[in-house]
Scaffold this active site. Structure first.
Site, PDB file in Angstrom:
ATOM      1  N   SER A 130       3.923   3.270   2.436  1.00  0.00           N
ATOM      2  CA  SER A 130       2.474   3.089   2.493  1.00  0.00           C
ATOM      3  C   SER A 130       2.109   1.726   3.051  1.00  0.00           C
ATOM      4  O   SER A 130       2.825   0.731   2.829  1.00  0.00           O
ATOM      5  CB  SER A 130       1.914   3.230   1.078  1.00  0.00           C
ATOM      6  N   TYR A 154       1.529   0.623  -7.768  1.00  0.00           N
ATOM      7  CA  TYR A 154       1.802   1.705  -6.822  1.00  0.00           C
ATOM      8  C   TYR A 154       2.431   1.136  -5.549  1.00  0.00           C
ATOM      9  O   TYR A 154       3.479   1.607  -5.089  1.00  0.00           O
ATOM     10  CB  TYR A 154       0.509   2.466  -6.492  1.00  0.00           C
ATOM     11  N   LYS A 158       6.352   1.536  -3.913  1.00  0.00           N
ATOM     12  CA  LYS A 158       6.733   1.912  -2.536  1.00  0.00           C
ATOM     13  C   LYS A 158       7.697   0.864  -1.965  1.00  0.00           C
ATOM     14  O   LYS A 158       8.720   1.199  -1.351  1.00  0.00           O
ATOM     15  CB  LYS A 158       5.484   2.029  -1.653  1.00  0.00           C
TER      16      LYS A 158
END
Ligand code: UDP
Length: 344
Positions: A130, A154, A158
């Protein structure tokens, strides 16, 4: 051995379902691993309807510690060209509230998947990373050498996954990793049969606007109009999910050429940013619906602007986006209008 088989984790999700259709259309045999925790089994029917072939399904939460032997046994008996790995949790706000869960699920899933790949002797992985790994440290547009600095668990999950995969590639000769750093996926398959169906209140801009347009919500809350951007609202690089899915096929093709293993990393975006209000206006025009807006405070963790430099993907993978903002809005609306309550 059938090297035309591909394992697709998270294949029943928004992005995964679009990739599944394109893989089948390109002649691959697709095995989806999904636990439907944020998707619907009806997606599998829709993939079959669109592509003419029903993908094989292994229903499993890959973060469960002892799943490796069972999943490996279910996959045994044929060779695999590669894995496209999308399964994971993806809500930024939730990750701030539940960091332990995000790290356990997103890292545990990848670690188990690597054990499974070792057992079934598969050496290629395309990973769903991402643009959130960049954080706000880079003036737009950002390329793959941009400064790394996620602003939430989050994004860190990643980044840590990218690190795990890089370490694994360094330790295992011939193991190929392709990290794809997505910008903001929106839109839907032009058929309107598959699209994004968030559970509960949508976190992201497009699904929220779509639910306002279809009458499920009253107005869009615009999270801040005092950023240093074209009109004060946040600017993002939106990418049509069909373009994104095509990017995965290009990455898989690259992984299947013999590069001797190692890690490659690509931004997948359009290279063009739009503000929240520009998106609202484009969606209103495409849908013919009024989108009432209400400006509220900034959302914690948001950044003013992020736009991709996707030149590397064009140069190495021969891929670039084909669909503009208007097409994103038309297709997103088509999906929402035909499925006002999603897959329900
Ligand atoms: N946004 C907004 N209202 C919403 C959802 C999002 O104003 O209900 C804004 C958000 O602040 C950001 C942009 O829309 O500037 C894109 O947000 P999204 O959550 O879709 O993507 P991300 O923040 O992950 O880039």
């Amino acid at each position: 051995m059938n090297a035309r088989s591909v394992i697709l984790t998270g294949g029943a999700g928004y992005i995964g379902s679009h990739i599944a259709v394109l893989l089948i259309e390109a002649g691959y045999e697709v095995v989806i691993i999904d636990d439907f925790s944020n998707s619907s089994p009806a997606v599998i029917d829709r993939i079959e309807k669109l592509s003419g072939i029903r993908p094989q399904l292994v229903e499993q939460d890959l973060s469960v510690p002892d799943c490796v032997d069972g999943v490996s046994a279910a996959l045994a008996g044929r060779g695999y060209a590669g894995v496209i790995h999308l399964a994971g949790l993806k809500a930024v706000g939730e990750s701030v509230a539940q960091p332990g869960r995000y790290y356990r699920v997103n890292l545990g899933t990848t670690l188990n998947l690597l054990s499974i790949m070792e057992k079934i002797k598969c050496n290629n992985i395309v990973f769903s990373s991402s643009a959130t790994v960049y954080g706000e440290l880079n003036p737009p547009p950002v390329d793959e050498s941009g400064k790394i600095g996620p602003t939430n668990p989050y994004g860190f999950s990643k980044l840590f996954n990218e690190q795990i995969l890089a370490d694994y590639a360094a330790a295992n000769q011939g193991f190929q990793v392709i990290n794809l750093r997505y910008f903001n996926p929106v839109g839907a398959h032009p058929s309107g049969l598959i699209g994004e169906d968030p559970k509960g209140i949508p976190n992201n801009l497009f699904p929220y606007i779509a639910q306002v347009a279809v009458g499920r919500r009253e107005a869009l809350n615009v999270f801040g109009d005092d950023y240093d951007t074209v009109d004060g609202t946040g600017v993002r690089d939106y990418i049509h999910v069909m373009d994104l899915a095509e990017g995965h096929l290009a990455a898989l093709k690259f992984a299947l050429e013999d590069h001797g293993g190692g890690v490659a990393c690509f931004n997948l975006g359009c290279g063009r940013g739009y503000s929240v209000l520009e998106v609202v206006n484009a969606f209103a025009a495409a849908s013919g619906k009024e989108i009432p807006v209400k400006v509220v405070g900034r959302r914690a963790g948001d950044i003013a602007e992020i736009v991709a430099d996707a030149a590397q993907a064009e140069k190495i993978l021969g891929w670039k986006t084909q669909r503009d903002l208007n097409q994103m809005c038309i297709d997103h609306w088509h999906w929402q209008e035909q499925n006002p309550d999603g897959f329900a």
